[in-house]
Structures are given as structure tokens and as C-alpha cells.
Design a protein around this motif. Structure first.
Motif, PDB file in Angstrom:
ATOM      1  N   ALA A  39      11.669 -10.115  35.393  1.00  0.00           N
ATOM      2  CA  ALA A  39      12.941  -9.592  34.889  1.00  0.00           C
ATOM      3  C   ALA A  39      12.812  -9.216  33.416  1.00  0.00           C
TER       4      ALA A  39
ATOM      5  N   TYR B 108      15.246  -8.657  29.730  1.00  0.00           N
ATOM      6  CA  TYR B 108      16.498  -8.955  29.049  1.00  0.00           C
ATOM      7  C   TYR B 108      16.545  -8.226  27.711  1.00  0.00           C
TER       8      TYR B 108
ATOM      9  N   GLN C   6      18.361  -8.601  23.915  1.00  0.00           N
ATOM     10  CA  GLN C   6      19.117  -9.486  23.039  1.00  0.00           C
ATOM     11  C   GLN C   6      19.412  -8.776  21.726  1.00  0.00           C
TER      12      GLN C   6
ATOM     13  N   ALA D   8      23.854 -13.467  22.884  1.00  0.00           N
ATOM     14  CA  ALA D   8      23.041 -14.029  23.954  1.00  0.00           C
ATOM     15  C   ALA D   8      22.279 -12.905  24.656  1.00  0.00           C
ATOM     16  N   PRO D   9      21.156 -13.222  25.252  1.00  0.00           N
ATOM     17  CA  PRO D   9      20.447 -12.205  26.031  1.00  0.00           C
ATOM     18  C   PRO D   9      21.308 -11.671  27.168  1.00  0.00           C
TER      19      PRO D   9
ATOM     20  N   TYR E 107      12.956  -9.011  26.114  1.00  0.00           N
ATOM     21  CA  TYR E 107      12.096 -10.056  26.659  1.00  0.00           C
ATOM     22  C   TYR E 107      11.831  -9.815  28.134  1.00  0.00           C
TER      23      TYR E 107
ATOM     24  N   GLN F 143      10.452 -11.854  31.611  1.00  0.00           N
ATOM     25  CA  GLN F 143      10.557 -13.232  32.096  1.00  0.00           C
ATOM     26  C   GLN F 143      10.018 -13.286  33.515  1.00  0.00           C
TER      27      GLN F 143
ATOM     28  N   TYR G  53       9.372 -15.871  37.095  1.00  0.00           N
ATOM     29  CA  TYR G  53       9.752 -17.079  37.831  1.00  0.00           C
ATOM     30  C   TYR G  53       8.583 -17.479  38.722  1.00  0.00           C
TER      31      TYR G  53
ATOM     32  N   PRO H 251       5.634 -24.073  33.689  1.00  0.00           N
ATOM     33  CA  PRO H 251       7.043 -24.249  34.048  1.00  0.00           C
ATOM     34  C   PRO H 251       7.569 -23.145  34.949  1.00  0.00           C
TER      35      PRO H 251
ATOM     36  N   TRP I  97      10.102 -21.127  34.871  1.00  0.00           N
ATOM     37  CA  TRP I  97      10.497 -19.874  34.241  1.00  0.00           C
ATOM     38  C   TRP I  97       9.813 -19.790  32.879  1.00  0.00           C
TER      39      TRP I  97
ATOM     40  N   PHE J 148       9.078 -16.894  29.432  1.00  0.00           N
ATOM     41  CA  PHE J 148       9.433 -15.639  28.803  1.00  0.00           C
ATOM     42  C   PHE J 148       8.265 -15.122  27.958  1.00  0.00           C
TER      43      PHE J 148
ATOM     44  N   GLN K 137       7.112 -13.153  24.413  1.00  0.00           N
ATOM     45  CA  GLN K 137       7.513 -13.445  23.038  1.00  0.00           C
ATOM     46  C   GLN K 137       8.481 -12.411  22.479  1.00  0.00           C
TER      47      GLN K 137
ATOM     48  N   TRP L  87      12.782 -21.985  28.446  1.00  0.00           N
ATOM     49  CA  TRP L  87      13.553 -22.600  29.537  1.00  0.00           C
ATOM     50  C   TRP L  87      13.367 -24.106  29.483  1.00  0.00           C
TER      51      TRP L  87
ATOM     52  N   PRO M  31       7.888 -29.042  32.051  1.00  0.00           N
ATOM     53  CA  PRO M  31       7.006 -30.201  31.826  1.00  0.00           C
ATOM     54  C   PRO M  31       6.870 -30.594  30.361  1.00  0.00           C
TER      55      PRO M  31
ATOM     56  N   TYR N  29      21.512 -22.343  25.229  1.00  0.00           N
ATOM     57  CA  TYR N  29      22.340 -21.550  26.122  1.00  0.00           C
ATOM     58  C   TYR N  29      22.410 -22.204  27.502  1.00  0.00           C
TER      59      TYR N  29
END
Lengths: 109, 121
Positions: free
Chosen positions: A35, A37, A39, A44-45, A88, A90, A92, A96, A98, A100, A102, B47, B61, B94
Motif C-alpha cells: 500500500a 500513503y 502524509q 495523519a497519513p 510511504y 507499506q 503486510y 513484524p 506491517w 513501512f 522510510q 507499527w 517484536p 496514531y
């Protein structure tokens, strides 16, 4: 961890020009899970693109996304002053869940 | 049109616990995962974790040992706690809604206004 690297860091263009933003992943990402975004300063994004190429609700068709595997692109076809922002990408999946990039700053001359 | 509104303490001392809450208004609370994302001043997005109304959680993590998320379905609210904060936790936080486009993609489509949290002695 899937690392997203965006380029260039900053893009300075004039109104009406075309902006091409790149997002490269350290390993293959499903197109469904990429995805973009926007900003604007102090905000907010805002979701622009999901599934690598689908525009979110209310996003003008000047914004388009493409790509697959490890290379993805966001194109703003005709820049307007309000497009001045940081963009940005991103993804999934992985750990982790999710992550993003830089960010790429788009400046309108 | 769903909106999220967040609140919580904006100034903390090192070693204290950050606590933020997000309320969901005007739309469905169930059926979605809800996330917290933070952004240090002048930097990018990170996130923190996500929660479902069932209580199912997944955390980053890198923060997992200090993060607790909870949900109050009676109030359509979800919360974040981050323990033992340091200056490195100074950021805009957020609350956001995770959306599943039914196989066409996953993204964050609704964002709160952001809460600036500063950690300073």
C-alpha cells in the motif's frame, strides 16, 4: 523482517509534472499486501493505494500504483500544489506484521 | 462515516507507562483489527501492534515485551499501554483501522488525529 527502501529521498518538481516514486522490498511481497500513503505536514497519513494498484476511496486518478515481487512504483501523473507531502509504502506479512518504507518527500517548486 | 478519536497523557517521565485510548464512532467496531502506529518527530512510521475485538493481538517484536493492548467492546474503545518508556518512545501515536479488501489488499484506512507523547525528565 521485510525492509522497504524508497527512492529517491526527495523529489522536487513543478506543477503539472509527473512524479515517479519507487519502493523496493528486501524480499518478495504479495501485490495484495503493498500500500501507499500520503502524509501532508502536520497531518495523519492518508491511504492512497492498496493491493499495489487499487485507489482508495476518493483518491484522484492522477495517482496510480504498479509493481510486483520486490519492485513497486507510485506515479503522480500531473502534480498539483497540494501533492506536496511525504509518501510511504507499506507491506503486510512477515515479522513484524506491517512495515513501512522510510518515505519519499515530494516538493512542488 | 467511521471516525476514531484518541486521548491520553502527553507528557511522561522515563520509566513511566504510556497509556492511550481510541474511541470508534459512527461505524462498525467489530469485524476489524485495530492498530497503533507511532512516528518520532521528523521520522517515519512504526507499527506497534494490532488487536481484534475478540482480544486477539499481534505485537511488533521490537516492542512486544513492553506493549499491552486491550479492547472494551461495550464502549467501542481500544487501548495501548507501553511500559518503561524512555526518550526513544517520544513520538506521535496514531490509532488506525486495519481494512481487509477481501483478497484485494490489506491497509490502514482510517486514522486518528494523533497524540504527541513526550518522554522527558
Amino acid at each position: 523482517e521485510i525492509v522497504l527502501t524508497q527512492s529517491p529521498g526527495t523529489l522536487s518538481l513543478s506543477p503539472g509534472e509527473r512524479a515517479t516514486l519507487s519502493c523496493r522490498a528486501s524480499q518478495s511481497v504479495s501485490s495484495s499486501y503493498l500500500a501507499w500513503y500520503q502524509q501532508r505536514p502536520g497531518q495523519a497519513p492518508r491511504l492512497l493505494i492498496y493491493g499495489a494498484s487499487s485507489r482508495a476511496t476518493g483518491i484522484p486518478d492522477r495517482f496510480s500504483g504498479s509493481g510486483s515481487g520486490t519492485d513497486f512504483t507510485l506515479i503522480i501523473s500531473r502534480l498539483e500544489p497540494e501533492d506536496s507531502a511525504v509518501y510511504y509504502c507499506q507491506q503486510y506479512g512477515g515479522s513484524p506484521l506491517w512495515t513501512f518504507g522510510q518515505g519519499t518527500k515530494v516538493e512542488i517548486k | 462515516q467511521v471516525q476514531v478519536q484518541q486521548w491520553g497523557a502527553g507528557l511522561l517521565k522515563p520509566s513511566e507507562t504510556l497509556s492511550l485510548t481510541c474511541g470508534v464512532y459512527g461505524g462498525s467496531f467489530s469485524g476489524y483489527y485495530w492498530s497503533w502506529i507511532r512516528q518520532p518527530p521528523g521520522k517515519g512510521l512504526e507499527w506497534i501492534g494490532e488487536i481484534h475485538l475478540s482480544g486477539d493481538t499481534t505485537y511488533n517484536p521490537s516492542l512486544k515485551s513492553r506493549v499491552t493492548m486491550s479492547v472494551d467492546t461495550s464502549k467501542n474503545q481500544f487501548s495501548l499501554k507501553l511500559s518503561s518508556v524512555t526518550a526513544a518512545d517520544t513520538a506521535v501515536y496514531y490509532c488506525v483501522r486495519n481494512v481487509d479488501y477481501g483478497g484485494s489488499g490489506f491497509a490502514f484506512d482510517v486514522w486518528g488525529q494523533g497524540t504527541m507523547v513526550t518522554v522527558s525528565s
